[in-house]
Design an enzyme around this catalytic site. Structure first.
Site, PDB file in Angstrom:
ATOM      1  N   VAL A 121      26.310 -93.201  42.330  1.00 44.65           N
ATOM      2  CA  VAL A 121      26.486 -92.658  43.676  1.00 44.65           C
ATOM      3  C   VAL A 121      27.911 -92.779  44.200  1.00 44.65           C
ATOM      4  O   VAL A 121      28.210 -92.249  45.267  1.00 44.65           O
ATOM      5  CB  VAL A 121      25.528 -93.354  44.676  1.00 44.65           C
ATOM      6  CG1 VAL A 121      24.087 -93.027  44.352  1.00 44.65           C
ATOM      7  CG2 VAL A 121      25.756 -94.856  44.710  1.00 44.65           C
ATOM      8  N   TYR A 122      28.793 -93.464  43.491  1.00 42.68           N
ATOM      9  CA  TYR A 122      30.154 -93.611  43.991  1.00 42.68           C
ATOM     10  C   TYR A 122      30.865 -92.261  43.971  1.00 42.68           C
ATOM     11  O   TYR A 122      31.072 -91.659  42.909  1.00 42.68           O
ATOM     12  CB  TYR A 122      30.952 -94.622  43.163  1.00 42.68           C
ATOM     13  CG  TYR A 122      30.493 -96.061  43.335  1.00 42.68           C
ATOM     14  CD1 TYR A 122      29.594 -96.422  44.338  1.00 42.68           C
ATOM     15  CD2 TYR A 122      30.964 -97.064  42.501  1.00 42.68           C
ATOM     16  CE1 TYR A 122      29.183 -97.732  44.495  1.00 42.68           C
ATOM     17  CE2 TYR A 122      30.563 -98.385  42.658  1.00 42.68           C
ATOM     18  CZ  TYR A 122      29.664 -98.709  43.660  1.00 42.68           C
ATOM     19  OH  TYR A 122      29.271-100.014  43.810  1.00 42.68           O
ATOM     20  N   ALA A 123      31.225 -91.797  45.185  1.00 42.93           N
ATOM     21  CA  ALA A 123      31.840 -90.468  45.347  1.00 42.93           C
ATOM     22  C   ALA A 123      30.988 -89.401  44.670  1.00 42.93           C
ATOM     23  O   ALA A 123      31.509 -88.444  44.089  1.00 42.93           O
ATOM     24  CB  ALA A 123      33.270 -90.444  44.817  1.00 42.93           C
TER      25      ALA A 123
END
Length: 335
Positions: free
Chosen positions: A52-54
């Site tokens: 889910v990071y960026a």
């Protein structure tokens, strides 16, 4: 950099981990590459990311670096899955289908056929634990995952997962700093009993322990950003100000930075394997790497223990986590 065993496993990792939460959002690919090279040059090995990071861009940047800058084999690669929520028949969260689909997508973005450590990013109350853990078992047995762990689990959730898993879990990732010692109540005892190593996120109190917010909010800081302002704001309290002042005083006496003092404190706590430092740029990372030279004298460590021990932060606050997902009342964790 010292290497430590991750829990009761045979996996050895550097005692500092490089976090990538800002990659693809506040940190571009060039700056990310420079940070990764500096981290590896200092002896670091463990790199932490998540699907889910960026929205996957952090993993994609890592994939580009593996292809063009560094060999994949020089990195102990950790990613996470289970925090993403999606509509449709397979949903999101920690269902078997969603987890395995997320793992395949992560591997494709990073251009690798395996990850060294795969962590369940959040407890999912809507999915049976046995179903979630069956996905972990399959990921390991298929060779796509070498070791598995959990993240942001409460103490009873850590114990339940460790008892029910078909293979040993090796890690738990939770927030831990002088400003938030909640994990000492239940998470750390559960992790110790079941042989899991702790990977603290937010070891600098979301940046507050660096002292940068004592006189206001710097324009270029996370506290001033639209997507991380409330994330940092959770630790900007009167209690936090007293702890920060103690850290600043200790740093002055030792001739080092508040960042180094705060990081050395959490790094050397019982049960801790590797704090995850999310440096936005190379200059911030170099400040964290400088902490490798610091061991806190017992008197200073004791003083910091005392000033930070009272009034532990409650688990449920409703404040947004690093990806904008709220920390609801227990048992829902940070995501």
């Amino acid at each position: 950099m010292e290497q430590r065993r991750l829990g009761a496993s045979g996996l050895r990792v550097s005692r500092l981990a490089l976090g990538t939460m800002t990659w693809g959002r506040d940190t571009d690919a060039d700056e990310a590459g420079a940070s990764l090279l500096a981290f590896l040059d200092a002896g670091g090995t463990l790199v932490d990311t998540a699907d889910v990071y960026a929205d996957g861009e952090a993993e994609a940047i890592l994939g580009g670096l593996f292809a063009d800058v560094i060999p994949r084999t020089e990195v102990v690669l950790s990613t996470k899955a289970g925090a993403r929520r999606e509509d449709g028949p397979f949903g999101g969260g920690a269902s078997r289908s969603a987890l395995l689909a997320s793992l395949d997508a992560s591997l494709e973005r990073m251009g690798t056929d395996y990850v060294d450590l795969w962590q369940l990013h959040a407890w999912d109350p809507e999915v049976p634990l046995d179903e979630t853990l069956s996905a972990v078992d399959l990921a390991v047995s298929s060779g796509r995952v070498r070791y598995a762990g959990v993240a942001n689990y409460a103490g009873w959730q850590v114990a339940a997962a460790a008892r029910s898993a078909g293979l040993p879990l090796v890690s738990v990732q939770s927030e831990y700093s002088l400003l938030d010692r909640t994990v000492e109540q239940e998470v750390l005892p559960a992790a110790d009993y079941h042989g899991l190593g702790l990977l603290p996120w937010g070891p600098l109190g979301r940046g507050v322990l660096t002292g940068k917010y004592r006189d206001g909010t710097p324009a270029d800081s996370r506290g001033a950003s639209a997507h991380l302002g409330s994330y940092v704001g959770r630790h900007r309290t009167e209690r936090a100000a007293r702890i920060v002042q103690a850290v600043v005083t200790a740093a002055h006496g030792l001739g080092t930075s508040p960042l180094a003092v705060a990081l050395a404190w959490v790094r050397d706590r019982p049960g801790v394997v590797a704090p995850v430092v999310g440096a936005r740029d190379g200059a911030q990372l170099l400040g964290s790497l400088a902490a490798e030279e610091l061991t806190l004298p017992p008197a200073i460590r004791g003083a910091l223990d005392d000033v930070s021990s009272a009034h532990l932060v409650p688990v449920g606050s409703g404040a947004p986590g690093p990806d904008g997902v709220a920390l609801d009342d227990p048992p829902a964790p940070w995501t």
